[in-house]
Write an enzyme that holds these catalytic residues in place. Structure first.
Site, PDB file in Angstrom:
ATOM      1  CG  ASP A 170      -1.925  -1.092   1.235  1.00 49.16           C
ATOM      2  OD1 ASP A 170      -1.973  -1.860   0.260  1.00 49.16           O
ATOM      3  OD2 ASP A 170      -2.671  -1.200   2.227  1.00 49.16           O
ATOM      4  CG  ASP A 254      -3.360   3.981  -0.360  1.00 49.62           C
ATOM      5  OD1 ASP A 254      -3.052   5.122   0.051  1.00 49.62           O
ATOM      6  OD2 ASP A 254      -4.117   3.205   0.267  1.00 49.62           O
ATOM      7  CG  HIS A 303      -5.404  -0.826  -2.244  1.00 51.66           C
ATOM      8  ND1 HIS A 303      -5.280  -1.274  -0.946  1.00 51.66           N
ATOM      9  CD2 HIS A 303      -5.083   0.501  -2.211  1.00 51.66           C
ATOM     10  CE1 HIS A 303      -4.905  -0.264  -0.167  1.00 51.66           C
ATOM     11  NE2 HIS A 303      -4.783   0.829  -0.921  1.00 51.66           N
ATOM     12  CG  ASP A 305      -3.173  -5.556  -5.129  1.00 45.81           C
ATOM     13  OD1 ASP A 305      -4.223  -5.080  -4.651  1.00 45.81           O
ATOM     14  OD2 ASP A 305      -2.107  -5.607  -4.487  1.00 45.81           O
ATOM     15  NE  ARG A 322     -14.189  -5.927  -6.611  1.00 50.82           N
ATOM     16  CZ  ARG A 322     -13.285  -6.218  -5.678  1.00 50.82           C
ATOM     17  NH1 ARG A 322     -11.989  -6.080  -5.944  1.00 50.82           N
ATOM     18  NH2 ARG A 322     -13.671  -6.645  -4.489  1.00 50.82           N
ATOM     19  CB  SER A 354     -10.202  -6.953   2.045  1.00 50.32           C
ATOM     20  OG  SER A 354     -10.254  -8.037   2.963  1.00 50.32           O
ATOM     21  CB  SER A 355     -14.090  -8.060  -1.358  1.00 44.62           C
ATOM     22  OG  SER A 355     -13.144  -8.398  -2.364  1.00 44.62           O
ATOM     23  CB  CYS A 407      -2.174  -6.710   0.274  1.00 47.21           C
ATOM     24  SG  CYS A 407      -3.479  -6.354  -0.892  1.00 47.21           S
TER      25      CYS A 407
END
EC number: 2.1.4.1
Length: 423
Positions: A170, A254, A303, A305, A322, A354-355, A407
């Protein structure tokens, strides 16, 4: 077919930039369009400059500790984050905009305090095991300094407690032999760079370039204090309109909103990265590198990635939930687009930041080896079909803090050279 060209002088690749930039320019207006136009102009003018060509092809010092141009060359050295002392960030407007509604009570209750002790203990153990396996694979591992992130600090514009030193991706990005500190956008991350300074100073003394992007004041003007968040549908509409919680008051970004493919670096405008931040990176890296803005159907972009992860030359994982609005540009350039399978992480597993799509947030050790979660069998099978060996580790508890393998790391040195994958 994907064309790859080693950069040894001569053409500056203006044709490839025109190919990408001209098409992206049709889908954006205002600042974004001017960014691509100025990038194209800078690249075209550099094509007539012998001095610029010489600069782009200067060899790195043989003993330079920092050297990485993409996400897949053989990994030699990496920074791995720490979960120790991680704190729940205060529930500010920028945190609210980046988190799911079901977790808002958690932030309201625990903001400024440590994450649950037992959970952190498990996350620490998982990351230690990850470090051990990286070392067994021949990779040098560096760790940030442990810091007490619960300490409150105050600037002329705000006060806050910290977050963690868990996600070097990040805050740090390596481009060639340069390591760049991102300015960040969350007030809870204002002083996060302190955890990495001892490592970066060591790299600097040993020959690496070290750049710190302009630090934002993070004054109230940087954030839309009335950012309307009521539902996923609202976020979709706002993102489609180019409206985010961060404004264009000052540059912010970021590092994890940028992903590298040799000469070409792709970035997204997100809740934490604004156009001013992308423009700063574009100007800073030109003419040697080309920064392109891409976008996604994402109600909460933060972010790139876990949405668009480049895993090899001309090979990218593209999140089916997405989709990339510019994906045809990659297809026309000969890239292979791989759709990862649906993650299998249970619904009741806490993902505070996050997901579930951290399943695709993988770390490539080279073109044929990938570090992937031991629980994510479907994506393991996908990689095996691609001829990529999987190194399986479980970091489910570490996932809860907001990151997967990509990450949790910053690849400092990969064995490879600067190449263009769009010329």
């Amino acid at each position: 077919m994907l064309r790859v060209r080693c950069l040894r002088g001569g053409s500056r690749g203006a044709e490839a930039l025109h190919y990408i930039g001209s098409r992206l320019g049709r889908t954006v207006t205002g600042w974004v369009q001017r960014t691509f136009q100025s990038t194209q102009a800078a690249t075209a003018s550099s094509g007539n400059s012998c001095a610029a060509d010489d600069k782009a092809t200067d060899p790195l010092p043989k003993d330079c500790p920092v050297s990485s141009y993409n996400e897949w060359d053989p990994l030699e050295e990496v920074i791995v984050g720490r979960a120790e002392n991680a704190c729940v960030p205060p529930f500010t407007v920028e945190v609210k905009a980046n988190t799911y509604e079901k977790y808002w009570p958690f932030y309201q209750k625990y903001g400024g305090h440590y994450f649950p002790k037992d959970h952190l203990k498990k996350a620490v153990a998982e990351i230690e095991e990850m470090c051990n396996i990286l070392k067994m694979e021949g990779v040098t591992v560096r760790r940030p300094d442990p810091i007490d992130w619960s300490v409150k600090y105050k600037t002329p514009d705000f006060e806050s407690t910290g977050l963690y030193g868990a996600m070097p991706r990040d805050i740090l990005i390596v481009v060639g032999n340069e390591i760049i500190e991102a300015p960040m956008a969350w007030r809870a991350r204002f002083f996060e760079y302190r955890a990495y300074r001892s490592i970066i100073k060591d790299y600097f003394r040993r020959g690496a370039k070290w750049t710190t992007a302009p630090k934002p004041t993070m004054a109230d003007e940087l954030y839309d204090q009335d950012y309307p968040i009521y539902s996923v549908e609202d976020r979709h509409k706002l993102a489609a309109q180019g409206k985010f919680v961060t404004t264009e008051f000052e540059p912010c970004f970021d590092a994890a909103d940028f992903i590298r493919a040799g000469r070409d670096i792709f970035a997204q405008r997100s809740q934490v990265t604004n156009y001013m931040g992308i423009e700063w990176m574009r100007k800073h890296l030109a003419p040697d590198y080309r920064v392109h803005i891409i976008s996604f159907k994402d109600p909460n972009p933060m972010h790139i990635d876990a949405t668009f992860n480049i895993i090899g030359p001309g090979l990218v994982l593209s999140n089916p939930d997405r989709p990339c609005h510019q994906i045809d540009l990659f297809k026309k350039a000969g890239w292979t687009i791989v759709t990862p399978p649906i993650p299998v992480i249970p619904d009741d597993h806490p993902l505070w930041m996050s997901s579930k799509w951290l399943s695709m947030n993988v770390l490539m050790l080279d073109e044929k080896r990938v570090m992937v979660d031991a629980n994510e069998v479907p994506i393991q099978k996908m990689f095996e079909k691609l001829g990529i060996s999987t190194i399986k580790i479980s970091i489910r508890n570490a996932n809860s803090l907001g990151g997967g393998f990509h990450c949790w790391t910053c690849d400092v040195r990969r064995r490879g050279t600067l190449q263009s994958y769009f010329d």
